[in-house]
Design a protein around this motif. Sequence first.
Motif, short mmCIF file in Angstrom:
data_model
loop_
_atom_site.label_atom_id
_atom_site.label_comp_id
_atom_site.label_asym_id
_atom_site.label_seq_id
_atom_site.Cartn_x
_atom_site.Cartn_y
_atom_site.Cartn_z
N UNK A 139 -37.99 -4.44 -13.63
CA UNK A 139 -36.87 -3.52 -13.43
C UNK A 139 -37.01 -2.79 -12.09
N UNK A 140 -38.20 -2.32 -11.80
CA UNK A 140 -38.43 -1.63 -10.52
C UNK A 140 -38.24 -2.61 -9.36
N UNK A 141 -38.73 -3.83 -9.53
CA UNK A 141 -38.59 -4.83 -8.48
C UNK A 141 -37.13 -5.12 -8.18
N UNK A 142 -36.33 -5.34 -9.22
CA UNK A 142 -34.90 -5.62 -9.02
C UNK A 142 -34.20 -4.40 -8.43
N UNK A 143 -34.62 -3.21 -8.84
CA UNK A 143 -34.03 -1.99 -8.27
C UNK A 143 -34.29 -1.90 -6.77
N UNK A 144 -35.51 -2.22 -6.36
CA UNK A 144 -35.82 -2.22 -4.93
C UNK A 144 -35.02 -3.30 -4.19
N UNK A 145 -34.89 -4.47 -4.81
CA UNK A 145 -34.10 -5.54 -4.19
C UNK A 145 -32.65 -5.10 -3.98
#
Length: 122
Positions: free
Chosen positions: A67-73
């Motif tokens: 979730x954090x990774x997709x948010x950063x993307x």
Amino acid sequence: MFTPLTVAVAVAALALAAWCGLAAYRDQPTKDWHFAGMAVVTVLALAQLVVGIVQLSRGRDADGGSVIFVSYLLGCAAAVPGVGFLSLAERTRWGSATVAAGAVVLAVLQVRLYDVWGGGGA
């Protein structure tokens, strides 16, 4: 994640920041060529978004959480277009300064994205 693409986005963002920072120093608003540079950086960030989603769909997990990774993307993909629209509203040197600041933020987000994916070796 694809590290060369991450480095390419960061370098392109820093080049855009320097270019728009110079325009702000010269008391110039963003011009058509600046928007072309923003388009290049945005396309690279969108390519990174696609690569990241494909990596996740293949079963690879980010060390910091998906979730954090997709948010950063998503934040990376939206950073430069967001400040680009703001610079259209502010047709002074501060529009160029805003794009420069947004491009620096994108470069910093690249470092954080690399860490969240697991490349930082924490």
